[in-house]
Motif scaffolding. Sequence first.
Motif, mmCIF file in Angstrom:
data_model
loop_
_atom_site.group_PDB
_atom_site.id
_atom_site.type_symbol
_atom_site.label_atom_id
_atom_site.label_comp_id
_atom_site.label_asym_id
_atom_site.label_seq_id
_atom_site.Cartn_x
_atom_site.Cartn_y
_atom_site.Cartn_z
ATOM 1 N N PRO A 1 0.921 -1.134 0.163
ATOM 2 C CA PRO A 1 0.003 0.021 0.004
ATOM 3 C C PRO A 1 0.770 1.257 0.034
ATOM 4 O O PRO A 1 1.833 1.173 0.630
ATOM 5 C CB PRO A 1 -0.965 -0.170 1.219
ATOM 6 N N TYR A 2 0.509 2.428 -0.713
ATOM 7 C CA TYR A 2 1.208 3.614 -0.819
ATOM 8 C C TYR A 2 2.483 3.539 -1.542
ATOM 9 O O TYR A 2 3.341 4.445 -1.418
ATOM 10 C CB TYR A 2 1.109 4.089 0.653
ATOM 11 N N GLU B 1 4.935 3.482 -4.752
ATOM 12 C CA GLU B 1 4.669 3.936 -6.226
ATOM 13 C C GLU B 1 4.840 2.441 -7.223
ATOM 14 O O GLU B 1 5.756 1.721 -6.954
ATOM 15 C CB GLU B 1 5.683 5.026 -6.508
ATOM 16 N N LEU C 1 -5.420 -8.908 -4.556
ATOM 17 C CA LEU C 1 -5.258 -7.492 -3.896
ATOM 18 C C LEU C 1 -6.016 -7.608 -2.760
ATOM 19 O O LEU C 1 -7.337 -7.832 -2.687
ATOM 20 C CB LEU C 1 -5.944 -6.257 -4.989
ATOM 21 N N SER D 1 -6.899 -5.677 1.238
ATOM 22 C CA SER D 1 -7.027 -4.678 1.864
ATOM 23 C C SER D 1 -6.571 -5.095 3.487
ATOM 24 O O SER D 1 -6.656 -6.072 3.865
ATOM 25 C CB SER D 1 -8.505 -4.194 2.075
ATOM 26 N N PRO E 1 -3.116 1.882 -11.202
ATOM 27 C CA PRO E 1 -2.730 3.144 -11.198
ATOM 28 C C PRO E 1 -1.952 3.840 -11.991
ATOM 29 O O PRO E 1 -2.022 5.222 -12.027
ATOM 30 C CB PRO E 1 -2.261 3.273 -9.683
ATOM 31 N N GLY F 1 -3.037 7.702 -10.537
ATOM 32 C CA GLY F 1 -2.773 7.879 -8.961
ATOM 33 C C GLY F 1 -1.404 7.325 -8.352
ATOM 34 O O GLY F 1 -1.212 7.391 -7.124
ATOM 35 N N TYR G 1 -0.415 5.001 -6.929
ATOM 36 C CA TYR G 1 -0.152 3.794 -6.034
ATOM 37 C C TYR G 1 -1.523 3.596 -5.485
ATOM 38 O O TYR G 1 -2.588 4.280 -5.966
ATOM 39 C CB TYR G 1 0.691 4.222 -4.944
ATOM 40 N N THR G 2 -1.677 2.527 -4.954
ATOM 41 C CA THR G 2 -3.003 2.105 -4.330
ATOM 42 C C THR G 2 -2.833 1.734 -2.871
ATOM 43 O O THR G 2 -1.879 1.659 -2.256
ATOM 44 C CB THR G 2 -3.490 0.727 -5.187
ATOM 45 N N ILE G 3 -3.937 1.618 -2.279
ATOM 46 C CA ILE G 3 -4.093 1.475 -0.806
ATOM 47 C C ILE G 3 -3.979 -0.205 -0.571
ATOM 48 O O ILE G 3 -4.094 -0.221 0.719
ATOM 49 C CB ILE G 3 -5.038 1.995 -0.059
ATOM 50 N N SER G 4 -3.879 -0.878 -1.578
ATOM 51 C CA SER G 4 -4.216 -2.287 -1.250
ATOM 52 C C SER G 4 -2.572 -3.162 -1.584
ATOM 53 O O SER G 4 -1.905 -2.309 -2.202
ATOM 54 C CB SER G 4 -5.174 -2.919 -2.295
ATOM 55 N N THR H 1 -10.521 -2.004 -16.474
ATOM 56 C CA THR H 1 -10.686 -1.193 -15.301
ATOM 57 C C THR H 1 -12.097 -1.490 -15.032
ATOM 58 O O THR H 1 -12.684 -1.487 -13.762
ATOM 59 C CB THR H 1 -10.068 -0.021 -15.268
#
Length: 238
Positions: A42-43, A45, A59, A61, A83, A88, A90-93, A129
Amino acid sequence: MSNYKLSPVNQLLRTLPIEEYQRLAPHLRELVLVSGQVLHEPYEEIKSVYFPITAMISLVSIMENGSTTEIGLIGNEGMIGLPIFLGGEYTISRAIVQMSGKSWKISSDIVLREFKKAGALQKILLLHTQARLTQIAQSAACNRQHKIEARLARWLLSVYDCVLKDELDLTQEFISNMLGVRRAGVTIAANALQDAGIIRYNRGKIVILDHKKLEETSCECYRVVQKEFLRLLGSRRG
């Protein structure tokens, strides 16, 4: 859009016109992904894009207490790295390999450069997507509305679609983490499927014995997502 026979196969790459594929081909590197391997946190790059061939990637969480729930499942119908072209970065997963296998790997810069040419790759990735958003939304509804047995059947069908194998190395602990339910619930659901002659489970290995009955036991979510992948991309997905 013409099909290009790519071997080994990733369905997104296979649908590219020859000229677009040939621009990517020199930059594609085939490698073996190992179960448990983290492709990105997560977060973090995203600097590489993965097009799975036989590997299965989840993926997930991650909660503050360390518990995990799967929010997406990707096999040879898809790619890891949305992303990079959505903007974006990056992603949070977390993207983690759940079943070992082969994959293509390519620099995100190369994919983004080709995406910006507004050709077939751009259209394919945007449709992918949309299909993935459908998968995530339907999974959220499924987790809220349906019983564990039906959810387990749906998930096993999805895993099969990723790896195209009836024999799956899956522990109950792993399944409980992916479905976000207690292990005891998975045990009861797996025993019910086994008693019905749909699967055989022993020592961390599940064998699908009856696909038709597994689909009948699954909730409608499997068919909803599969139809959307077929409509948008022409590929099966659970």
